[in-house]
Write a protein that holds these residues in place. Structure first.
Motif, PDB file in Angstrom:
ATOM      1  N   SER A   2      78.087  34.220   0.093  1.00 35.69           N
ATOM      2  CA  SER A   2      79.001  35.190   0.545  1.00 35.69           C
ATOM      3  C   SER A   2      79.994  34.803   1.433  1.00 35.69           C
ATOM      4  CB  SER A   2      78.244  36.297   0.979  1.00 35.69           C
ATOM      5  OG  SER A   2      77.603  35.968   2.347  1.00 35.69           O
ATOM      6  N   GLY A   3      81.226  35.222   1.857  1.00 36.56           N
ATOM      7  CA  GLY A   3      81.990  34.978   2.721  1.00 36.56           C
ATOM      8  C   GLY A   3      83.261  35.537   1.949  1.00 36.56           C
ATOM      9  N   PRO A   4      84.717  35.097   2.629  1.00 37.86           N
ATOM     10  CA  PRO A   4      85.989  35.460   2.341  1.00 37.86           C
ATOM     11  C   PRO A   4      86.271  35.237   0.749  1.00 37.86           C
ATOM     12  CG  PRO A   4      86.031  33.855   4.258  1.00 37.86           C
ATOM     13  CD  PRO A   4      84.528  33.938   3.571  1.00 37.86           C
ATOM     14  N   LEU A   5      86.940  36.176   0.212  1.00 41.44           N
ATOM     15  CA  LEU A   5      87.575  35.933  -1.051  1.00 41.44           C
ATOM     16  C   LEU A   5      88.562  35.042  -1.360  1.00 41.44           C
ATOM     17  CD1 LEU A   5      88.602  39.719  -2.250  1.00 41.44           C
ATOM     18  CD2 LEU A   5      87.017  38.111  -3.126  1.00 41.44           C
ATOM     19  N   VAL A   6      89.111  34.703  -0.131  1.00 45.02           N
ATOM     20  CA  VAL A   6      90.238  33.584  -0.145  1.00 45.02           C
ATOM     21  C   VAL A   6      90.210  33.159   1.250  1.00 45.02           C
ATOM     22  CG1 VAL A   6      92.543  32.926  -0.646  1.00 45.02           C
ATOM     23  CG2 VAL A   6      91.750  34.722  -1.976  1.00 45.02           C
ATOM     24  N   ALA A  69      84.272  33.782  11.362  1.00 41.85           N
ATOM     25  CA  ALA A  69      85.014  34.475  10.243  1.00 41.85           C
ATOM     26  C   ALA A  69      84.718  33.915   8.900  1.00 41.85           C
ATOM     27  CB  ALA A  69      86.328  34.323  10.714  1.00 41.85           C
ATOM     28  N   VAL A  70      84.198  32.641   8.774  1.00 48.00           N
ATOM     29  CA  VAL A  70      84.158  32.134   7.623  1.00 48.00           C
ATOM     30  C   VAL A  70      82.670  32.646   6.956  1.00 48.00           C
ATOM     31  CG1 VAL A  70      83.339  30.233   6.131  1.00 48.00           C
ATOM     32  CG2 VAL A  70      85.471  30.165   7.666  1.00 48.00           C
ATOM     33  N   THR A  71      81.832  32.984   7.791  1.00 55.48           N
ATOM     34  CA  THR A  71      80.324  33.479   7.390  1.00 55.48           C
ATOM     35  C   THR A  71      80.285  35.047   7.696  1.00 55.48           C
ATOM     36  OG1 THR A  71      79.763  33.182   9.870  1.00 55.48           O
ATOM     37  CG2 THR A  71      79.264  31.385   8.230  1.00 55.48           C
ATOM     38  N   GLY A  72      81.308  35.818   8.308  1.00 57.28           N
ATOM     39  CA  GLY A  72      81.096  37.199   8.313  1.00 57.28           C
ATOM     40  C   GLY A  72      82.137  37.822   7.817  1.00 57.28           C
ATOM     41  N   HIS A  73      83.322  37.304   7.458  1.00 60.76           N
ATOM     42  CA  HIS A  73      84.497  38.271   6.820  1.00 60.76           C
ATOM     43  C   HIS A  73      84.466  37.864   5.270  1.00 60.76           C
ATOM     44  CE1 HIS A  73      88.264  40.079   6.535  1.00 60.76           C
ATOM     45  NE2 HIS A  73      88.725  39.053   5.874  1.00 60.76           N
ATOM     46  N   THR A  74      84.580  39.261   4.608  1.00 54.92           N
ATOM     47  CA  THR A  74      84.679  38.907   3.172  1.00 54.92           C
ATOM     48  C   THR A  74      85.829  39.243   2.220  1.00 54.92           C
ATOM     49  OG1 THR A  74      84.063  41.587   3.063  1.00 54.92           O
ATOM     50  CG2 THR A  74      82.008  39.785   3.239  1.00 54.92           C
ATOM     51  N   GLY A  75      87.081  39.380   3.200  1.00 53.59           N
ATOM     52  CA  GLY A  75      88.464  39.626   2.605  1.00 53.59           C
ATOM     53  C   GLY A  75      89.105  38.249   2.247  1.00 53.59           C
ATOM     54  N   VAL A  76      90.344  38.659   2.754  1.00 55.62           N
ATOM     55  CA  VAL A  76      91.313  37.486   2.802  1.00 55.62           C
ATOM     56  C   VAL A  76      91.396  36.886   4.293  1.00 55.62           C
ATOM     57  CG1 VAL A  76      93.617  36.594   2.705  1.00 55.62           C
ATOM     58  CG2 VAL A  76      92.679  38.349   1.120  1.00 55.62           C
ATOM     59  N   GLU A  91      83.290  21.030   6.825  1.00 52.80           N
ATOM     60  CA  GLU A  91      81.898  20.992   6.246  1.00 52.80           C
ATOM     61  C   GLU A  91      81.808  22.600   5.886  1.00 52.80           C
ATOM     62  OE1 GLU A  91      78.841  19.244   8.306  1.00 52.80           O
ATOM     63  OE2 GLU A  91      79.858  17.409   8.552  1.00 52.80           O
ATOM     64  N   LEU A  92      81.965  23.558   6.788  1.00 52.89           N
ATOM     65  CA  LEU A  92      81.920  24.577   6.432  1.00 52.89           C
ATOM     66  C   LEU A  92      82.592  25.245   5.334  1.00 52.89           C
ATOM     67  CD1 LEU A  92      80.088  27.168   8.045  1.00 52.89           C
ATOM     68  CD2 LEU A  92      82.080  27.538   9.450  1.00 52.89           C
ATOM     69  N   LEU A  93      83.827  24.785   4.997  1.00 54.95           N
ATOM     70  CA  LEU A  93      84.811  25.154   4.203  1.00 54.95           C
ATOM     71  C   LEU A  93      84.278  24.591   2.636  1.00 54.95           C
ATOM     72  CD1 LEU A  93      88.100  24.955   5.979  1.00 54.95           C
ATOM     73  CD2 LEU A  93      86.815  27.065   5.467  1.00 54.95           C
ATOM     74  N   ALA A  94      83.521  23.808   2.517  1.00 53.23           N
ATOM     75  CA  ALA A  94      83.182  23.010   1.415  1.00 53.23           C
ATOM     76  C   ALA A  94      82.476  24.074   0.461  1.00 53.23           C
ATOM     77  CB  ALA A  94      82.013  22.042   1.556  1.00 53.23           C
ATOM     78  N   GLY A  95      83.116  24.234  -0.712  1.00 57.59           N
ATOM     79  CA  GLY A  95      82.772  25.056  -1.763  1.00 57.59           C
ATOM     80  C   GLY A  95      83.318  26.541  -1.842  1.00 57.59           C
ATOM     81  N   ARG A  96      83.961  26.550  -0.646  1.00 58.54           N
ATOM     82  CA  ARG A  96      84.624  28.041  -0.623  1.00 58.54           C
ATOM     83  C   ARG A  96      86.085  28.107  -1.465  1.00 58.54           C
ATOM     84  NH1 ARG A  96      81.419  31.180   2.553  1.00 58.54           N
ATOM     85  NH2 ARG A  96      80.043  29.886   3.853  1.00 58.54           N
ATOM     86  N   PRO A  97      86.484  29.448  -1.463  1.00 60.19           N
ATOM     87  CA  PRO A  97      87.785  29.484  -2.202  1.00 60.19           C
ATOM     88  C   PRO A  97      88.950  29.303  -1.483  1.00 60.19           C
ATOM     89  CG  PRO A  97      86.702  31.542  -1.856  1.00 60.19           C
ATOM     90  CD  PRO A  97      85.835  30.659  -1.405  1.00 60.19           C
TER      91      PRO A  97
END
Ligand code: S3P
Length: 166
Positions: A2-6, A69-76, A91-97
């Protein structure tokens, strides 16, 4: 995950906020910006944080704001232009959109100019811009799933290119 869409990354002035807000509206979701989170937390503008407490202090506030924000926000979500300098953030951004919004140097100088609100470009914008991008380009590319060039595109076209890229 889970996390931001973009998650939008890229240099200051590339249009992360304008495009991010447009994109959020088109996707029917919310927009968040880690610069705004840092300003809210510090109770003063970014330029004042730099001048009063220094860049290291700003980066520490930014690292915390990005993690939340990367762990708690689900929008843009848009990150400040220097957020990718931090290894923990990368590292936190790995695998995210993550989408890297790019632009060339002349376009950057034209868009950002000498803005006092952008302390990193205050002295010689063209040279500082080159140095900044030489130090950061590979970090943006490292975290990004897609790169969208913004130079000849309107914000609407950039938003569409992001949707197409993901
Ligand atoms: C910075 C970019 C700015 C802001 C601060 C530092 C940078 O964010 O976080 O002035 O190091 O590139 P924007 O990219 O949102 O302008």
């Amino acid at each position: 995950m889970s996390g931001p869409l973009v998650v939008l990354v890229g240099p200051m002035g590339v249009g992360k906020s304008t495009v991010g807000e447009l994109l959020a509206a088109r996707l029917g979701t919310t927009y968040r910006d880690t610069d705004a989170d840092v300003v809210a937390e510090a109770g003063k503008p970014i330029a004042e944080i730099f001048y009063d407490e220094g860049e290291d202090h700003f980066r520490a506030l930014e690292r915390r704001a990005v993690a939340a924000a990367v762990t708690g926000h689900t929008g843009v979500l848009s990150l400040g232009g220097g957020a990718v300098l931090d290894g923990t953030t990368r590292e936190l951004l790995a695998g995210r959109p993550v989408v890297y919004l790019s632009m060339d140097v002349e376009e950057a100088v034209r868009r950002v100019g000498l803005g006092a609100a952008r302390p990193l470009l205050a002295v010689n914008p063209r040279r500082q811009w080159r140095e900044l991008m030489d130090a950061r380009r590979h970090l943006y590319e490292e975290v990004a799933r897609a790169v969208v060039a913004t130079d000849d595109r309107t914000p609407e076209e950039v938003a569409q290119a992001i949707i197409d890229a993901l």
